[in-house]
Design an enzyme around this catalytic site. Structure first.
Site, PDB file in Angstrom:
ATOM      1  N   LYS A 117       0.878  -1.174   0.000  1.00  9.61           N
ATOM      2  CA  LYS A 117       0.000   0.000   0.000  1.00  9.61           C
ATOM      3  C   LYS A 117       0.912   1.219   0.000  1.00  9.61           C
ATOM      4  CE  LYS A 117      -4.206   1.919   1.822  1.00  9.61           C
ATOM      5  NZ  LYS A 117      -3.838   3.317   1.647  1.00  9.61           N
ATOM      6  N   ARG A 138      -8.017  12.117  -6.883  1.00  8.14           N
ATOM      7  CA  ARG A 138      -9.238  11.459  -6.458  1.00  8.14           C
ATOM      8  C   ARG A 138     -10.279  12.454  -5.925  1.00  8.14           C
ATOM      9  NH1 ARG A 138      -8.983   7.409  -1.623  1.00  8.14           N
ATOM     10  NH2 ARG A 138     -10.853   8.068  -0.572  1.00  8.14           N
ATOM     11  N   LYS A 291      -6.048  -8.395  -2.197  1.00  5.65           N
ATOM     12  CA  LYS A 291      -7.182  -8.366  -3.126  1.00  5.65           C
ATOM     13  C   LYS A 291      -7.521  -9.786  -3.554  1.00  5.65           C
ATOM     14  CE  LYS A 291      -5.748  -3.958  -5.136  1.00  5.65           C
ATOM     15  NZ  LYS A 291      -5.157  -3.276  -6.291  1.00  5.65           N
ATOM     16  N   LYS A 315      -2.817  -2.593   7.430  1.00  8.07           N
ATOM     17  CA  LYS A 315      -1.839  -1.522   7.605  1.00  8.07           C
ATOM     18  C   LYS A 315      -0.829  -1.801   8.717  1.00  8.07           C
ATOM     19  CE  LYS A 315      -3.681   2.621   7.034  1.00  8.07           C
ATOM     20  NZ  LYS A 315      -3.718   3.891   6.311  1.00  8.07           N
ATOM     21  N   CYS A 409      25.182  24.494  32.854  1.00  6.08           N
ATOM     22  CA  CYS A 409      25.009  23.081  32.506  1.00  6.08           C
ATOM     23  C   CYS A 409      24.075  22.410  33.510  1.00  6.08           C
ATOM     24  CB  CYS A 409      26.372  22.397  32.511  1.00  6.08           C
ATOM     25  SG  CYS A 409      26.262  20.605  32.367  1.00  6.08           S
TER      26      CYS A 409
HETATM   27  S1  IVH Z   1      -6.575  -0.522  -5.006  1.00  4.60           S
HETATM   28  C1  IVH Z   1     -11.295   0.441  -4.486  1.00  4.60           C
HETATM   29  N1  IVH Z   1      -4.040  -0.902  -4.487  1.00  4.60           N
HETATM   30  O1  IVH Z   1      -5.079   3.462  -1.113  1.00  4.60           O
HETATM   31  C2  IVH Z   1      -9.929   0.963  -4.213  1.00  4.60           C
HETATM   32  N2  IVH Z   1      -5.030   1.121  -3.736  1.00  4.60           N
HETATM   33  O2  IVH Z   1      -7.594   3.706   0.715  1.00  4.60           O
HETATM   34  C3  IVH Z   1      -8.963   0.409  -5.184  1.00  4.60           C
HETATM   35  N3  IVH Z   1      -3.464   2.611  -2.604  1.00  4.60           N
HETATM   36  O3  IVH Z   1      -7.089   5.645  -2.839  1.00  4.60           O
HETATM   37  C4  IVH Z   1      -7.606   0.839  -4.865  1.00  4.60           C
HETATM   38  N4  IVH Z   1      -1.682   1.360  -2.804  1.00  4.60           N
HETATM   39  O4  IVH Z   1      -4.806   5.378  -3.809  1.00  4.60           O
HETATM   40  C5  IVH Z   1      -5.086  -0.067  -4.349  1.00  4.60           C
HETATM   41  N5  IVH Z   1      -1.797  -1.371  -4.148  1.00  4.60           N
HETATM   42  C6  IVH Z   1      -2.841  -0.544  -4.009  1.00  4.60           C
HETATM   43  C7  IVH Z   1      -2.719   0.700  -3.370  1.00  4.60           C
HETATM   44  C8  IVH Z   1      -3.846   1.506  -3.245  1.00  4.60           C
HETATM   45  C9  IVH Z   1      -2.152   2.502  -2.346  1.00  4.60           C
HETATM   46  C10 IVH Z   1      -4.293   3.775  -2.212  1.00  4.60           C
HETATM   47  C11 IVH Z   1      -5.246   4.178  -3.289  1.00  4.60           C
HETATM   48  C12 IVH Z   1      -6.577   4.389  -2.631  1.00  4.60           C
HETATM   49  C13 IVH Z   1      -6.262   4.209  -1.180  1.00  4.60           C
HETATM   50  C14 IVH Z   1      -7.401   3.441  -0.581  1.00  4.60           C
END
Ligand code: IVH
Length: 668
Positions: A117, A138, A291, A315, A409
């Site tokens: 992430k 976004r 995922k 996280k 000091c």
């Molecule tokens: S998938 C439906 N993959 O995290 C959301 N997001 O809280 C699909 N992010 O706004 C996003 N790394 O910008 C995805 N490997 C990753 C990611 C990622 C960072 C960010 C993304 C999103 C936020 C979600």
């Protein structure tokens, strides 16, 4: 009826969240961590669930993302940009998994794809007929900002895609900046008299959301693809793996990814990644994204209002937290340097409770504008000591007190001085016990003479009981002296004496470093030890020392001053009598794995900067070059590699992917 108190809390939370949104989004300048922001949001949601009559359409809970407040043209996303749900614990991840399994047919075991992430900002790129038409942030998930001109300056965002790309593709990914580029940007910001960015994400956001694309271009932002909103025309994909592979074929850089066949493997990956990969990454990652690979399964699982059920962000604990400075204390270092330390209201951050934060020096306090009583944002990155990144000056009550450098000091009451050429205040008393203790600890530390068992508790007693006054005193200690210390019996005393004796044979650079000469770190000590024996060094003139490439006038003066004081002369005599090694060290040969081999890097590397990669090659005895010839041993091709890669193929030079290069240099 809504109780007055609840109403007031709801109003307060909304105002606070909106304030943070403004700082985060409009000014790229947040004062609280994401976790704390999530906490405020969670509390507001809780109250609104209990009192649905209090929900208003403009409540921050009714938005998908944070509010967009901006000078950029608004862009409505073709498909909403949702966010990911978060968990921080294994238990919560297991719960998510159990829910997921309930919604899939009993015999279907999903394959999971795991991605880092990346802590950047999400960006949607729309390609039509393979041409980049638009880039958008976004925003609130429905509407973002048009940042096309800026995105066009990012090297890893191709302006056109391969012919195989769909007719219309809105690909989404993360825009981010590496740690080293972040540091460079902040240095430049400070030089220009502007406030530095708090963290890489804000830096990336501030750089992408620039009125002047020329500035964005200088910031070396990167982009990796991780999802898509629109895919029309062209061969469809049926899984995340296929999607990421297709991205690569189109010329986009896909996020790195791994497969896991079971939840247990996902969990193992999470801990492994944290331990082995996270500390070495060249950019900020705050968790892993899990995922479900198959799109058929994803469709079956569907979405909640905010996020997909088929994905979860697992996280790592927050690295930042906000707290209050309760007081500022002064600690005295081995050279008398007085370091201000903020004692803060204990706060949990990155897995530990923090109550003390270094402020480095008084210039830093001035730069931060910190006062006692301030709310501050603190950060703990990796193993690093926590530091204050920001003061929330707008939250002041007027009761805060300025920090004044001490006149005497805090350890010995001696006079505190400030030398012109240094930023630090120092205690000017050479026999200050605090300094002596620090120097002894430094002398015994691992990179110096490495005496295990000589910790703070022992040093405190030795100095307080006046058993020893300086480092040579360690070698004059007898077993009886040690037996008088608290918790010392035969065995422990013998072990410590053995450690002290063992330290006599350590190489000279360790001794030079251990002496604690101001301005002489490990690296300089190593160079000096290769050029001189200790007596030679003690006799070297300032001019001679300055001929060494890494020694400037300040360092040379410091070395000369140290060795020309009568105390040092006596100290060296005693150390020599104790049998310490004064002999010059042999030049260290570096590892020769790549001796005689030239590497050329081309394209964008995802997990390290070009400089870091070249450093690795050099550390292994190889050379890095900018151009490919028949003599080049390897070309390492990152994303968007162009002519150099072609040339390598023409010349038959071996081409490595970034992953292969990492494997080749693993363990470094
Ligand atoms: S998938 C439906 N993959 O995290 C959301 N997001 O809280 C699909 N992010 O706004 C996003 N790394 O910008 C995805 N490997 C990753 C990611 C990622 C960072 C960010 C993304 C999103 C936020 C979600």
């Amino acid at each position: 009826m809504l109780p007055k108190k609840t109403r007031a809390e709801i109003d307060r939370l909304r105002a606070e969240i909106r304030g943070h949104d403004r700082r985060y989004y409009a000014a790229d300048n947040p004062v609280i961590s994401d976790t704390e922001y999530d906490g405020l949001m969670r509390r507001l949601k809780e109250l609104e669930t209990e009192h649905p009559e209090a929900v208003t359409p403009d409540s921050p809970t009714q938005r998908v993302g944070r509010a967009a407040i901006s000078d950029f043209a608004a862009v409505r996303h073709g498909a909403a940009m949702l966010s990911l749900d978060n968990v921080y614990t294994e238990e919560d991840l297991r719960e998510w998994h159990a829910r997921l399994m309930k919604n899939l047919p009993p015999n279907e075991n999903p394959i999971f794809i795991i991605e880092p992430k990346i802590d950047g900002l999400s960006c949607a790129l729309t390609y039509e007929d393979g041409k980049l038409m638009r880039a958008a942030t976004r925003g609130d998930g429905e509407t973002g900002e048009d940042v096309t001109l800026n995105a066009r300056t990012i090297h890893s965002i191709p302006l056109s895609l391969a012919d195989s790309a769909p007719k219309k593709l809105e690909v989404r990914g993360e825009v981010y900046i590496s740690f080293s580029d972040f540091v460079k940007v902040n240095e430049a910001e400070q030089m220009a008299g502007r406030e530095p960015f708090v963290n890489p994400r804000n830096c990336a956001a501030g750089s992408l959301r620039q009125k002047n694309p020329a500035i964005t271009a200088k910031r070396r932002l990167r982009f990796v693809a991780h999802s898509f909103g629109i895919w029309e025309g062209g061969a469809a994909v049926d899984s995340e793996t296929a999607f990421l592979r297709a991205c690569e074929a189109f010329g986009l850089q896909p996020v790195e990814h791994d497969r896991a066949e079971s939840l247990e493997n996902v969990i193992r990956f999470y801990y492994d990644f944290k331990q082995k990969r996270l500390p070495r990454l060249a950019f900020a990652v705050d968790g892993i994204v899990v995922k479900v690979d198959s799109y058929a399964q994803q469709r079956r699982l569907g979405f909640t209002a905010r996020s997909p059920r088929w994905a979860m962000a697992f996280k790592y604990p927050a690295q930042q937290a906000s707290t209050i400075v309760e007081k500022v204390e002064f600690s005295v270092g081995r050279t008398g340097t007085i370091t201000p330390v903020a004692k803060v209201k204990p706060v949990f951050c990155a897995g530990v409770t923090i109550s003390s934060v270094t402020l480095h020096n008084f210039e830093e306090i001035e730069r931060l504008g910190l006062k006692v009583g301030d709310q501050v944002l603190i950060e703990r990155a990796g193993e690093v000591i926590p530091k204050v990144v920001k003061v929330a000056a707008d939250l002041r009550t007027g009761q805060e007190k300025a920090v004044v450098p001490p006149k005497t000091c805090p350890a010995c009451g001696g006079k505190v001085i400030k030398e012109e050429e240094f930023v630090a205040y120092r205690c000017d008393n050479p026999s200050c016990p605090a300094q002596r203790k620090r120097l002894l600890l430094h002398f015994a530390s691992r990179p110096a003479l490495d005496m295990q068992g000589l910790g703070e508790a022992v040093v405190d007693q030795l100095v307080d009981l006046e058993r020893i006054k300086d480092v040579a005193g360690l070698y004059e200690l007898k077993k009886e002296d040690l037996l008088k210390l608290e918790f010392f019996a035969d065995k422990r005393a013998e072990n410590l004496l053995a450690q002290i004796i063992k330290s006599c044979g350590r190489p000279l650079e360790r001794l030079i470093f251990g002496l604690g000469i101001r301005q002489v770190g490990e690296k300089t000590a190593e160079t000096l030890a290769q050029l001189y024996d200790l007596e030679g060094l003690a006799g070297a003139s300032v001019e001679e020392l300055m001929r060494i490439s890494e020694v400037g006038p300040v360092v040379a003066a410091s070395i000369y001053g140290f060795f020309h004081s009568p105390e040092t002369k006596k100290l060296l005599e005693r150390l020599k009598a104790a049998g310490l090694n004064f002999k010059r060290s042999e030049k260290k040969s570096t590892s020769a794995k790549f001796a005689g081999q030239t590497f050329v890097f081309t394209g964008e590397l995802a997990t390290m900067t070009r400089e870091e990669a070249e450093e690795k090659v050099k550390a292994l005895g190889g050379k890095a070059s900018g151009s490919v010839s028949a003599k080049t041993a390897y070309v390492v091709a990152g994303a968007d590699a162009g002519s150099k890669l072609r040339k390598a193929t023409e010349l038959g030079v071996k081409v490595l992917s970034e992953k292969e290069f990492r494997e080749l240099t693993a363990g470094l």
